[in-house]
Design a protein around this motif. Structure first.
Motif, short mmCIF file in Angstrom:
data_model
loop_
_atom_site.label_atom_id
_atom_site.label_comp_id
_atom_site.label_asym_id
_atom_site.label_seq_id
_atom_site.Cartn_x
_atom_site.Cartn_y
_atom_site.Cartn_z
N CYS A 1 0.82 -1.21 0.00
CA CYS A 1 0.00 0.00 0.00
C CYS A 1 0.85 1.27 0.00
N ASP B 1 -0.84 8.42 6.06
CA ASP B 1 -2.24 8.83 5.80
C ASP B 1 -2.71 8.34 4.43
N LYS C 1 -2.51 4.11 4.46
CA LYS C 1 -3.43 3.44 5.40
C LYS C 1 -3.02 1.98 5.63
N ASP D 1 -1.89 -1.68 7.42
CA ASP D 1 -2.18 -2.49 8.61
C ASP D 1 -0.90 -2.76 9.38
N ASN E 1 0.88 6.42 15.39
CA ASN E 1 -0.37 6.22 14.67
C ASN E 1 -1.08 4.92 15.06
#
Length: 362
Positions: free
Chosen positions: A31, A70, A73, A75, A96
């Motif tokens: 990601c 941000d 995102k 995991d 975070n």
């Protein structure tokens, strides 16, 4: 499916992480990506995975890393950044509340208690990716820390395991970069040859597993098949064994607490030889300095890491000879590092001060 952000994606840890994701696409996806200076490879990977990227050598600010998180995102974040530069990203990830698969040992060496407190406060998992600490983590989780009397960290011994003290005085950069077992970056390869890397792992183990210097032992195991052991209260030894491939501890962290079937070849013991030796701390003094830093605590581990980083890079640049690496670290450690580790600001200040001392010596 678990979304993975890879920091240091063009290095050895990052490349191994991407190999896992490519082969286990039902379980993981990329990601986000970050690299230090390999713009061309970063751009290709970013296009291949169609995900945001950040080039830290041009923008390594808190805001930039926060923006990457941000956008991505994740995991879980794999931190494969080399050196002290990996501490700030680790801090931001945990702030975070995101699980951290940590290959950057300097994060713990420099700020172990602060990082552990932060992870606990944010309820984020802190999962070690160093092969040694991954092994210890797995063993302690299964056996129970209360049942363990000693942690035994294995070391390959590096390329100079059999060199005499006189031979070590004349080591060249080319020789130091030829590790017999692992394929790694320049800095960590040289650290393995001086046993500074094992010293950093001793400090990391002390912080991660809340043990004293007397509860840690180092054994030289040239084949690198046993990645570490624990000794239980009754004197028995338990080991974690696999081929020397960083994909094993990375996958363990990505999967934790599950233990899934994977694409890598199953390890077998047939035709394998394992041998063990005591480390020669007098000839490789950086390892003994690391035990000293565990005993002294406070800012001594920070000074050890900073001075060693500066000295190793000076050796790579041809400014000093091989024996000067340990001599510079010794001189820096002889300064006063008795400041309590009460904040990240204290960490960064001590790191800067130690680097300045080391640079003056060079």
């Amino acid at each position: 499916m678990k979304k993975v952000l890879v920091l240091g994606c063009t290095g050895s840890i990052g490349s191994s992480t991407l190999d896992i994701i490519n082969n286990m696409s039902r379980d993981f996806c990329v990601c986000g990506l970050q690299a230090h200076s390999n713009k061309e490879k970063l751009a290709k990977l970013s296009a291949d995975y169609k995900c945001p990227s950040l080039l830290s050598s041009e923008n390594n600010s808190i805001e930039a890393f926060q923006q990457l998180i941000d956008d991505a995102k994740p995991d879980i974040v794999v931190n494969g950044i080399a050196g002290a530069a990996g501490l700030l990203p680790s801090k931001i990830v945990l702030e975070n509340g995101i699980d951290l698969a940590l290959a950057n040992k300097e994060t713990i060496v420099m700020a172990g208690p602060l990082i552990k407190d932060l992870a606990k406060d944010k309820e984020a998992k802190l999962l070690p990716v160093d092969s040694e600490h991954s092994a210890i983590f797995n063993l302690t989780q299964r056996i129970g820390m209360n049942n363990i009397s000693k942690i035994v960290i294995t070391a390959s011994g590096g390329p100079f395991r059999t060199y005499s003290k006189e031979e070590l005085e004349n080591v060249t950069l080319e020789q130091a970069l030829k590790h017999p077992t692992w394929q790694m970056g320049k800095k960590i390869t040289i650290d393995s040859s001086t046993l500074a890397n094992k010293g950093l792992e001793v400090i990391e183990a002390a912080f991660l597993f809340d043990v004293t210097a007397d509860q840690i032992e180092v054994v030289v195991h040239p084949q690198s098949l046993i990645h570490s052991l624990v000794r239980t209260n009754d004197g028995e030894l338990y080991a974690q064994i696999s081929e020397p491939d960083m994909k094993h501890p990375i996958l363990c962290a990505l999967n934790w607490p599950e233990n899934k079937e994977c694409y890598m070849e199953t390890f077998d013991l047939f035709d394998k030889t394992m041998s063990f030796f005591r480390p020669r701390m007098n000839d490789f003094p950086l390892l003994s300095y690391a035990f000293e830093c565990v005993r002294f605590g406070k800012c001594y581990p920070i000074a050890f890491n900073a001075a060693n980083e500066v000295a190793v890079h000076a050796f790579i640049d041809g400014k000093i000879n091989y024996p000067s690496i340990s001599r510079i670290v010794r001189t820096v450690l002889d300064k006063n590092w008795n400041t309590y580790l009460d904040s990240f600001e204290t960490v960064f200040e001590a790191d800067k001060k130690a680097r300045e001392f080391a640079s003056e010596l060079i």
